[in-house]
Scaffold this active site. Structure first.
Site, PDB file in Angstrom:
ATOM      1  N   ARG A  95      52.441  20.725  64.523  1.00  0.00           N
ATOM      2  CA  ARG A  95      52.154  21.345  65.816  1.00  0.00           C
ATOM      3  C   ARG A  95      53.000  20.749  66.939  1.00  0.00           C
ATOM      4  O   ARG A  95      53.314  21.439  67.913  1.00  0.00           O
ATOM      5  CB  ARG A  95      50.663  21.219  66.114  1.00  0.00           C
ATOM      6  CG  ARG A  95      49.811  22.128  65.209  1.00  0.00           C
ATOM      7  CD  ARG A  95      48.367  21.663  65.134  1.00  0.00           C
ATOM      8  NE  ARG A  95      47.516  22.590  64.373  1.00  0.00           N
ATOM      9  CZ  ARG A  95      47.433  22.621  63.051  1.00  0.00           C
ATOM     10  NH1 ARG A  95      48.168  21.782  62.332  1.00  0.00           N
ATOM     11  NH2 ARG A  95      46.634  23.487  62.441  1.00  0.00           N
TER      12      ARG A  95
ATOM     13  N   GLY B 216      51.991  25.339  53.356  1.00  0.00           N
ATOM     14  CA  GLY B 216      51.157  26.412  53.862  1.00  0.00           C
ATOM     15  C   GLY B 216      51.006  26.362  55.369  1.00  0.00           C
ATOM     16  O   GLY B 216      50.942  27.406  56.031  1.00  0.00           O
TER      17      GLY B 216
ATOM     18  N   ARG C  37      50.045  31.640  47.088  1.00  0.00           N
ATOM     19  CA  ARG C  37      48.965  31.416  48.054  1.00  0.00           C
ATOM     20  C   ARG C  37      48.745  32.674  48.902  1.00  0.00           C
ATOM     21  O   ARG C  37      49.699  33.395  49.233  1.00  0.00           O
ATOM     22  CB  ARG C  37      49.266  30.192  48.914  1.00  0.00           C
ATOM     23  CG  ARG C  37      49.298  28.929  48.074  1.00  0.00           C
ATOM     24  CD  ARG C  37      49.624  27.689  48.871  1.00  0.00           C
ATOM     25  NE  ARG C  37      48.545  27.313  49.768  1.00  0.00           N
ATOM     26  CZ  ARG C  37      48.553  26.189  50.489  1.00  0.00           C
ATOM     27  NH1 ARG C  37      49.582  25.361  50.415  1.00  0.00           N
ATOM     28  NH2 ARG C  37      47.545  25.903  51.277  1.00  0.00           N
TER      29      ARG C  37
ATOM     30  N   GLN D 126      44.618  26.830  59.617  1.00  0.00           N
ATOM     31  CA  GLN D 126      45.959  27.407  59.586  1.00  0.00           C
ATOM     32  C   GLN D 126      45.939  28.843  60.110  1.00  0.00           C
ATOM     33  O   GLN D 126      46.790  29.235  60.916  1.00  0.00           O
ATOM     34  CB  GLN D 126      46.520  27.363  58.170  1.00  0.00           C
ATOM     35  CG  GLN D 126      46.789  25.961  57.642  1.00  0.00           C
ATOM     36  CD  GLN D 126      47.272  25.985  56.195  1.00  0.00           C
ATOM     37  OE1 GLN D 126      47.422  27.043  55.591  1.00  0.00           O
ATOM     38  NE2 GLN D 126      47.519  24.810  55.643  1.00  0.00           N
TER      39      GLN D 126
ATOM     40  N   ASP E  29      40.639  18.818  52.372  1.00  0.00           N
ATOM     41  CA  ASP E  29      41.724  18.000  51.833  1.00  0.00           C
ATOM     42  C   ASP E  29      41.221  16.717  51.182  1.00  0.00           C
ATOM     43  O   ASP E  29      41.962  16.069  50.438  1.00  0.00           O
ATOM     44  CB  ASP E  29      42.713  17.634  52.946  1.00  0.00           C
ATOM     45  CG  ASP E  29      43.554  18.819  53.375  1.00  0.00           C
ATOM     46  OD1 ASP E  29      43.710  19.757  52.575  1.00  0.00           O
ATOM     47  OD2 ASP E  29      44.051  18.816  54.519  1.00  0.00           O
TER      48      ASP E  29
END
EC number: 2.5.1.19
Length: 437
Positions: A27, A98, A126, A172, A317
Site C-alpha cells: 500500500r 494476490g 485464484r 484485498q 494468514d
C-alpha cells in the site's frame, strides 16, 4: 532449495527486529504514489511479493530509487501523480501476489490505464470475479478467462462511485474497491459483514483523503491528498512464526521490536492467550496512523480452543501456524469455516492436514469446512518430509513444527518463503538446528 531441521536449540533469550509488514509495503507504493510528489519509505518489505508491486509501479512512470541510510535500505519515491501515469503498460506479471493483482486492478481502472495482468501457476487459479464484479459495476472494463487470469484491463469513460456490500471477507477486495472509489466520481460506500484488516483506510486517512469509517461502513471520495513519508512497522504475520517457535521451545524467551500492532492483525495473539500462551505487548506509539510496539513471548503450555467463524478473516494468514501449535496443545482445537484457505497460494486446508498426518497428528475437515486438530501427547522421533506446496506460510509453519521432532524434518522447496519473509532462516538460526540441502 530443501532444508533439514534437527530440532531446537534450548534455553535461548533473544531480541529481534523483523522485516517490514508486507500489507503496508504494498500500500505504501500503490496508494502512496497516487498524488504527485516525493516521499520516502523506511523499513520496506523486500519480499518477492512487494518487489512485484514495486516493478509494476515503475511501469506506471513512478521513479523509485533505493539508498542505504544508516545501514538501512530506504526507498525514495517520485510520482508524477495518477493523472500523469503511463496510459498503456502492456503485459505485467503479478507473479504469486494476490495483493498486488487485486489492489493494482483498482488503481489501473481508476486511473484509466490499459494493461494485461498475468501471474504464476498459483495466481492463475485464484478467484478474480470478486474484484471484477465490483469494478465492472463502477464502469471499469475488465475481461478475464472465466474469472481467472489473465485480466485484460481496458480504458473506460471514468469510474463512478457505488454502494457495495462485501460478499466475501477480504481486505484485498475491499482495498481494490476503495482505491478505485477514491479515483471515481461521486462517493463509494463499502459495507463489510466481517471486518477485515484496515491498512488501506488508515493510509488514505494519513494522506488526508476524504474517508470515513462508521462501524462496518467505509465511505471514500476523490479529494486532495499529499505525499508523505511512510515507515513500515515489523510484519506481525512473520512475527507469528517466531512467536510459535518460542512457545514450543523449552525455557526460552523472545522480544520482537517495532511490530505492527493493528487490531485487525493481532487476533492470533488473542487466540494464543486464550490457549494459555505467555505473551505480552508494550505499545510504543503511532506511525502513519498505525500502532506499533514490542511483543514479548516465553515458552508456554497450550490448551485446545474453538476458534469461531467470525474470527477467521482476521487470522487467515496465521491458521497454518496456529494449527501447528494446536497439534501440541492439551485438548482438541476446532477452527470453524476455513473454506477461504482453499483459495490461497495452495489449498492450505489440504496442506495442513497432509503435513500434520505425516507427523502422526490427526486432523480432519468436515462438510462445513470446520478444521479439527487432535493433538499428540509426546515428542516425535522420526524422519519426516514436509511438502510446502510452494506456499510460504505452510513452509514456515512446519519449520516451527520441527521443534517437536527429535528426528530429521525435511521441508521441500523452502525458498518459497522469500515471497513474504526473505532470509527467514537468519531469524531462526538461534532457535533451530538447520541445514540447507
Amino acid at each position: 532449495m530443501d532444508i533439514c531441521i534437527y530440532g531446537s536449540k534450548k534455553n535461548w533469550d533473544i531480541s529481534l527486529t523483523i522485516p517490514g509488514d508486507k500489507s503496508i509495503g504494498h500500500r505504501s507504493l500503490i496508494i502512496g504514489c497516487i498524488p504527485k510528489g516525493k516521499y520516502k519509505i523506511e523499513n520496506f518489505s523486500f519480499s518477492k511479493d512487494c518487489l512485484t508491486t514495486l516493478e509494476i509501479i515503475k511501469k506506471l512512470g513512478v521513479i523509485v530509487i533505493e539508498k542505504i541510510v544508516d545501514n538501512n535500505r530506504v526507498l525514495y519515491v517520485d510520482s508524477p501523480g495518477y493523472t500523469n501515469f503511463n496510459k498503456d503498460i502492456g503485459t505485467v506479471n503479478c507473479n504469486n501476489s494476490g495483493t498486488t493483482i487485486r489492489l493494482i486492478s483498482g488503481l489501473l481502472c481508476g486511473a484509466n490505464i490499459k494493461a494485461i495482468l498475468v501471474g504464476d501457476d498459483s495466481l492463475q487459479n485464484r478467484p478474480m470475479k470478486r474484484i471484477i464484479e465490483p469494478l465492472t459495476l463502477m464502469n471499469g472494463h475488465i475481461e478475464s478467462k472465466n474469472g481467472k487470469l489473465p485480466l485484460l484491463i481496458n480504458k473506460n469513460d471514468g469510474l463512478k462511485g457505488i454502494e457495495y456490500n462485501m460478499t466475501v471477507p477480504s481486505a484485498q477486495v475491499k482495498s481494490s474497491i476503495l482505491i478505485a472509489g477514491f479515483l471515481a466520481s461521486e462517493k463509494t460506500i463499502v459495507t463489510e459483514f466481517h471486518k477485515t484488516r484496515n491498512h488501506t483506510e488508515k493510509l488514505f486517512k494519513y494522506l488526508n483523503a476524504n474517508i470515513n469509517i462508521n462501524n462496518n461502513k467505509i465511505s471514500i471520495e476523490n479529494s486532495n491528498i499529499e505525499s508523505k513519508d511512510i515507515f513500515v512497522p515489523g510484519d506481525p504475520s512473520s512475527a507469528a512464526f517466531l512467536i510459535g517457535a518460542t512457545i514450543l521451545s523449552e525455557k526460552s524467551k523472545m522480544k520482537l521490536n517495532n511490530v505492527l500492532l493493528n487490531d485487525g492483525r493481532l487476533k492470533y495473539v488473542d487466540i494464543l492467550k486464550r490457549m494459555g500462551a505467555n505473551i505480552s505487548i508494550n505499545k510504543t506509539g503511532f506511525l502513519n496512523e498505525e500502532l506499533i510496539g514490542d511483543i514479548y513471548v516465553e515458552s508456554s503450555n497450550l490448551n485446545g480452543v474453538t476458534v469461531k467463524s467470525d474470527e477467521i478473516p482476521n487470522i487467515i494468514d496465521e491458521i497454518p501456524i496456529l494449527s501447528v501449535l494446536a497439534a501440541f496443545a492439551k485438548g482438541n482445537t476446532l477452527f470453524e469455516n476455513v473454506e477461504e484457505l482453499k483459495y490461497k497460494e495452495c489449498d492450505r486446508v489440504e496442506a495442513i492436514i497432509e503435513n500434520l498426518q505425516n507427523m502422526g497428528i490427526e486432523s480432519t475437515i468436515d462438510g462445513k469446512y470446520n478444521l479439527k486438530i487432535k493433538p499428540i501427547d509426546n515428542l516425535i522421533e522420526k524422519n519426516i518430509e514436509i511438502d510446502s506446496y510452494n506456499d510460504h506460510r505452510i513452509a514456515l509453519a512446519f519449520l516451527v513444527a520441527a521443534i517437536k521432532n527429535h528426528g530429521k524434518t525435511i521441508i521441500k522447496n523452502y525458498e518459497c518463503t522469500d515471497i513474504s519473509f526473505p532470509k527467514s532462516l537468519n531469524y531462526f538460526k538461534d532457535v533451530l538446528k538447520i541445514e540447507k540441502m
